[in-house]
Design a protein around this motif. Sequence first.
Motif, PDB file in Angstrom:
ATOM      1  N   UNK A  60       0.891  -1.203   0.091  1.00 15.13           N
ATOM      2  CA  UNK A  60      -0.165   0.050   0.096  1.00 15.13           C
ATOM      3  C   UNK A  60       0.788   1.276   0.261  1.00 15.13           C
ATOM      4  N   UNK A  61       2.119   1.201   0.658  1.00 11.16           N
ATOM      5  CA  UNK A  61       2.953   2.424   0.830  1.00 11.16           C
ATOM      6  C   UNK A  61       3.598   2.646  -0.780  1.00 11.16           C
ATOM      7  N   UNK A  62       3.967   1.596  -1.368  1.00  4.20           N
ATOM      8  CA  UNK A  62       4.557   2.040  -2.541  1.00  4.20           C
ATOM      9  C   UNK A  62       3.597   2.624  -3.546  1.00  4.20           C
ATOM     10  N   UNK A  63       2.096   2.050  -3.475  1.00  2.31           N
ATOM     11  CA  UNK A  63       1.101   2.630  -4.345  1.00  2.31           C
ATOM     12  C   UNK A  63       1.050   4.189  -3.973  1.00  2.31           C
ATOM     13  N   UNK A  64       0.938   4.333  -2.698  1.00  3.14           N
ATOM     14  CA  UNK A  64       0.943   5.853  -2.159  1.00  3.14           C
ATOM     15  C   UNK A  64       1.765   6.586  -2.655  1.00  3.14           C
ATOM     16  N   UNK A  76      -3.920   8.346   2.594  1.00  6.65           N
ATOM     17  CA  UNK A  76      -3.232   6.974   3.056  1.00  6.65           C
ATOM     18  C   UNK A  76      -3.218   6.612   4.477  1.00  6.65           C
ATOM     19  N   UNK A  77      -4.630   6.561   5.205  1.00  5.41           N
ATOM     20  CA  UNK A  77      -4.821   6.653   6.548  1.00  5.41           C
ATOM     21  C   UNK A  77      -4.552   4.963   7.065  1.00  5.41           C
ATOM     22  N   UNK A  78      -4.722   5.127   8.310  1.00 10.51           N
ATOM     23  CA  UNK A  78      -4.444   3.938   9.370  1.00 10.51           C
ATOM     24  C   UNK A  78      -5.294   3.986  10.776  1.00 10.51           C
ATOM     25  N   UNK A 116       8.626   1.035  10.218  1.00 10.22           N
ATOM     26  CA  UNK A 116       8.408   0.856   8.870  1.00 10.22           C
ATOM     27  C   UNK A 116       8.591   1.870   7.911  1.00 10.22           C
ATOM     28  N   UNK A 117       8.488   2.934   8.142  1.00 10.21           N
ATOM     29  CA  UNK A 117       8.678   4.280   7.412  1.00 10.21           C
ATOM     30  C   UNK A 117       7.239   4.375   6.301  1.00 10.21           C
ATOM     31  N   UNK A 118       6.211   4.102   6.816  1.00 12.09           N
ATOM     32  CA  UNK A 118       5.233   4.153   6.045  1.00 12.09           C
ATOM     33  C   UNK A 118       4.533   5.532   5.863  1.00 12.09           C
ATOM     34  N   UNK A 119       4.146   5.826   4.748  1.00 18.43           N
ATOM     35  CA  UNK A 119       3.624   7.416   4.415  1.00 18.43           C
ATOM     36  C   UNK A 119       2.292   7.308   4.671  1.00 18.43           C
ATOM     37  N   UNK A 120       2.037   7.253   5.918  1.00 17.27           N
ATOM     38  CA  UNK A 120       0.538   7.398   6.667  1.00 17.27           C
ATOM     39  C   UNK A 120       0.088   8.776   7.064  1.00 17.27           C
ATOM     40  N   UNK A 121      -1.222   9.115   6.727  1.00 21.52           N
ATOM     41  CA  UNK A 121      -1.743  10.325   7.387  1.00 21.52           C
ATOM     42  C   UNK A 121      -2.110   9.912   8.931  1.00 21.52           C
ATOM     43  N   UNK A 122      -1.255  10.075   9.981  1.00 20.89           N
ATOM     44  CA  UNK A 122      -1.772   9.310  11.217  1.00 20.89           C
ATOM     45  C   UNK A 122      -2.653  10.367  11.779  1.00 20.89           C
ATOM     46  N   UNK A 123      -3.088  11.420  11.463  1.00 19.60           N
ATOM     47  CA  UNK A 123      -3.892  12.440  11.768  1.00 19.60           C
ATOM     48  C   UNK A 123      -5.181  12.068  11.873  1.00 19.60           C
ATOM     49  N   UNK A 124      -5.498  11.000  10.927  1.00 20.60           N
ATOM     50  CA  UNK A 124      -7.050  10.495  10.854  1.00 20.60           C
ATOM     51  C   UNK A 124      -7.102   8.992  11.567  1.00 20.60           C
ATOM     52  N   UNK A 821      17.736  19.739  -2.281  1.00 22.55           N
ATOM     53  CA  UNK A 821      17.290  20.244  -0.780  1.00 22.55           C
ATOM     54  C   UNK A 821      16.081  19.859  -0.515  1.00 22.55           C
ATOM     55  N   UNK A 822      15.187  19.365  -1.498  1.00 15.58           N
ATOM     56  CA  UNK A 822      13.726  18.818  -0.990  1.00 15.58           C
ATOM     57  C   UNK A 822      14.049  17.342  -0.867  1.00 15.58           C
ATOM     58  N   UNK A 823      12.722  16.832  -0.303  1.00 19.29           N
ATOM     59  CA  UNK A 823      12.622  15.389  -0.113  1.00 19.29           C
ATOM     60  C   UNK A 823      12.383  14.940  -1.231  1.00 19.29           C
ATOM     61  N   UNK A 824      12.884  13.425  -1.414  1.00 17.45           N
ATOM     62  CA  UNK A 824      12.578  12.693  -2.435  1.00 17.45           C
ATOM     63  C   UNK A 824      11.052  11.933  -2.453  1.00 17.45           C
ATOM     64  N   UNK A 825      10.597  12.162  -0.883  1.00 15.58           N
ATOM     65  CA  UNK A 825       9.198  11.663  -0.683  1.00 15.58           C
ATOM     66  C   UNK A 825       8.275  12.789  -1.361  1.00 15.58           C
ATOM     67  N   UNK A 826       8.838  13.932  -1.763  1.00 14.77           N
ATOM     68  CA  UNK A 826       7.821  14.760  -2.513  1.00 14.77           C
ATOM     69  C   UNK A 826       8.216  15.325  -3.750  1.00 14.77           C
TER      70      UNK A 826
END
Length: 901
Positions: A60-64, A76-78, A116-124, A821-826
Motif C-alpha cells: 500500500x505504501x508503494x502505491x501511495x 493513505x490512512x491507518x 517501517x517508514x510508511x507514508x501514512x496520515x496518522x492524523x486520521x 534540498x527537497x525530500x525525495x518523498x515530495x
Amino acid sequence: MANDRYNARDAEARWQKIWDERGIFLTRNDDPRPKYYVLEMFPYPSGRIHMGHVRNYTMGDVVARVKRAMGLNVLHPMGWDAFGMPAENAAIERKVHPKAWTYDNIAAMKTQLKSMGLSLDWSREIATCDPTYYKHQQKMFLDFLRAGLVERKKSKVNWDPVDQTVLANEQVIDGRGWRSGALVEQRELTQWFFAITKFAPSLLEALDRLDRWPEKVRLMQKNWIGRSEGLLVRFALDLANVPKDETELEVFTTRPDTLFGAKFMAVAPDHPLAAAAAKTNPALAEFIEQCKHRGTAQAEIETAEKLGFDTGIRARHPFDAAWQLPVYVANFIVMEYGTGAIFGCPAHDQRDLDFVNKYALGNVPVVCPPDVDPKNFVITDTAYDGDGVMINSRFLDGMTSAQAKEEVARRLERERRDNRPVAERQVNYRLRDWGISRQRYWGCPIPIIHCERCGAVPVPEKDLPVTLPEDVTFDRPGNPLDHHPTWKHVACPQCGGPARRETDTMDTFVDSSWYFERFTDPWIDNAPTDRPMVDAWMPVDQYIGGIEHAILHLLYSRFFTRAMKRTGHVGLDEPFAGLFTQGMVVHETYRRANGEWAAPAEVKVEVDGDTRRATLAATGEAVEIGPIEKMSKSKRNTVDPDDIIETYGADVARWFMLSDSPPERDVEWTERGVQGAWRFAQRLWRLIGEAAELAQDAPAERPARFSDEALALRKAAHRALARVTDDMEKLHFNVCVAHIYELANALNAIIGDIGAQGVEEAQAGATNSAQTWARDKPQQTSAAPPDLRWALREAVNILVRLFHPMMPHLAEECWALLGHDELVAQAPWPELERALLIEDTLTLPVQINGKKRADVTVPRDAGNAEIEAAVLALDAVKKALDGKRPKKVIIVPGRIVNVVV
RNA sequence: GCGGUCGUGGCGGAAUUGGUAGACGCACUAGCUUGAGGUGCUAGCGGGGCAACCCGUGGAGGUUCGAGUCCUCUCGACCGCACCA
C-alpha cells in the motif's frame, strides 16, 4: 569516497523524524488536485505486527508514494479494528481490562508501523472501540432500523459453545466457529439482523462492474449470494391425515419441467409441517430428534444415508388432484434453503433417486437425453440432470426442457386456489440475512431498550452514544453486560417505565464495514460522514488485503455502503473500485526429534553443496527441515519484523517483501533472500555515491549531443523508467524490482568503464609527466566527459526516484547526497523521454520455418522490401534456401521475420 | 460432486498478450580480491553434442508462417462452495 556502509538504523530514524516533523504525509481535504485513495485492511491490535502486515502495508505504501509522486492528492490512512474477542480473553486470563489491553497494543503496534517508514496520515487514526467512532455506528443502526434494513427475528442461530456467542453463517466453517474452532450448535434465539438479502440482486449484479477486482473474489461472492430462478409451487394437501391449519405445502423448484416425474414430497426435519405432524406421532418425533443430532461436518454429509419418515400426509399433484404424493420428513432437506420442502423427482435428481431406491418408491423418467431413444431410456442408479425432450409428461411431451419449464409456469400461474395463484416465478438466493447480535462485552452496544409495554425501543439520538460500562468483571461465563448490576436497568424512553438495555453487542464485522468512509473525515462529530468529503474521496481507488476476507468483510462492506446510501450517509454503492488480494508470507518449518517445533531465530542452517542442514544454535541438536507453510504461532515458523528491522532496516524488509514473488502469490521468507536485499541496498548506496562523484560539475544545460556511451546510459534509464511506471500501475512489484536491478547493473557497467579509462589515462598521464591526477584518488576529478556526466546525473536521479517507493529511507539518503534540498518523498515522478525508447536501427530475429536462425539489423524506418532483401542476403537464409525462392516471407513490423522455405 | 486458479532451469519467477523462452534475483561452479569471518569483482550456469546442430514451458493431439500464450482431451497441485431442491 562514499564507499562507507549505509547505516540503516541511523538513517531510518533520522528520515522518519523529518517526515514526521514536516507533516508531509498529512492529507488535506481541500487540496484541489485529483484524489487517490489507497487503503490497506486495518489491523486488529493483537499486540505485535507480523510479516503479513509488513507485506500488506509495504504494498500500500508503494502505491501511495508512487501516486503522490505522480501529482495526485493521496489519502493513505491507518486505524484499528479494535473490538473483539482476544481482548476479553486477555481480561479473563490476565485480569487486564479489555480497554487497557487494546490501547496498550495499539501503542505498541503503532511504534512498529512507524518504524517501517510508511507514508501514512496518522492524523486520521481511528480506533473502532472509541465512543467517538461507535456512536456514529449506533446512529446508523437506528437509521437502518427506520429504513427497514434492521430486523429483529427469532431464528435458528449458530451458537459457538466456546466463545458463548452467536455466529453468522459466514463465520461457520465446516460446522465450526471461525475463531474458536468449536463445533457449532443450533439454537433458537431472538436476534438483530441486517437485511442484507434486500440488496441481494444489487450485490450480485454489480459484481460484473467491479472490473478491478480479482475474478476469483467476484466469483466467490457470486456463488455465496447464490441466485437461482425457479417456481414456487403451492401443493394442496389431502385433507385426510392433515394436522390442523395445514392445508398446503410450498415448494421451491428450479425444475418445474420434471413435475410429472414426481414420486414423493419431503420436508426438512425442522419444517413446521414436520413439527405439526410429530405432535400426534411419537415415532416421527423420535426420527426428527435423531436428525437434529446428525453432524454437519463435511465427511458426515458426504457419507450420510438418505433417510426419511412417511408422515402419512398426502399432497395433491398440481396438475392432477387425484394423484397423491406421500409427504416424508427427510434428513437431506435443509430448512435454510428455499422453503425447506421439495417435491422429489428421482429420475432427474441423484439425491431423490438414492432416496426412492432405499424406500422402493420407483421412478419415472420424464426428460430424455438428446441422443437416446425414449423407448430404451431407463434410470436405475444414476439420475439424469441434463436437458432433453419431455416424455411421460402428458401435455408436455415432445417439448424441450426449457419449453416445458415455461409451460408449467404459465399454466400454474393462471390457476388459482383460495384466490391465489397456485405457483409464481421466484428468484431464490442462498444468501441469508446478517445476524449481528453477539453476547459479548467488547463490542459496540446495540442502542435499543426493551420495555415490557413498548417493546424494543430505539435509544433516542440525544442519548447516544450508549457507552460500555468500564466496571465489569470476567469471572464467570457469559456476557459481562448482562451481569452488570446497574448498566442495563434504565427507564423506557417512551413510557418512562422500568426497562432493560439490550445487552448484546454488534458483530465486529460491523465496525469494519464503514471505517474507510469515516477516514475521509474522522473529525466530524455530528454525523458519521461529512457528505461532501465522503463523496469526494470515495470510492477507495485501491484496497489491499488478504484473500481470507473475500466474502465476509468485503460483502458486508458492500452491503453497508448501500445501506448508508439509502440512509443518506454516502452517495455511492460500491466502496472499493480496485481490490488487490495479496498472498501469504510462508516459511520453512523446523522440528526437533521430540516433535516440538523450533523457531527460525533459534535455528542455524548450514549449506553443504546441495544439502542444507539445520541445528539448534544453542545446543547443536539436529532439527528436521520441514515443509514451507504459512507463518503461524502453532508451527513457530514466524519471523519477528522488529528483529529484521533492527538487523537490516525497514527498507531491506520492504524490498525483500516485494522482490521475490508476485504480490498475489505466497512469498517465502528466507535468510538468503533478506541478505540478498541487504547486499543490494548497500550496492545501491555505493553505486550512487560513485556515480555522484563521477557526475560532479555536470553541465547545467542539457548537452546538444551525446556520445554512444552516454546515449546508451540514457536509454537504459528511460527504459527502466517506462517499465517501472508501467508495472507499478499493474502492481507487478517483483517485475519493478527486476527493472531496477537492470538499471543498477547498467550504471555499474558504465562506472566500471569510466574507472578503467581513468586508470589508463592516469597511467598515460604519469608517463607524460605534467599530471593532474592524484594517484591516491584517481576518481577525485571525474574522468567522464561533460555529456556523460550529465547522463550519469540524469540516470542516478531517475534510479533513486524509481526505488524510493520501496526503500524510502535509503532513497532520501541518496537524494540528499545528490545535492537535492527537497525530500525525495515530495519529488515528482521522473519525466519520460519517449524518443529514447525508440532505436535508430532495429535488430529483428530471423526465423526459418518458425525457428530462429539469425538476426538482421535494419534502419528503423526500413520498408518491407528493404528488410526482405537484407534477410535474403543472410548466409543462414541463403544456406537454407539452397538457391530456391522462399515460399513466403512474413515480416511483422518491429517484431520478427519468418522465411518459409 | 460443482465452480475456479495454476503447472516454465536446482529454486523464486520474467516473457511487450500469438513473434528471439528462461529477463531479474537466489543457489551453485571456477578464478581474482578482501579477510578471523557473512565482503567485493570477473566469468559460467535448461538438457544433449568436440562441433555444425538437435531437443526443451506437466502429457497427447490440433489451429497457425510462427504456440509458454489459442482450441480439444488428459494428468497433477492448490483454492472456494457444497444434501442449494
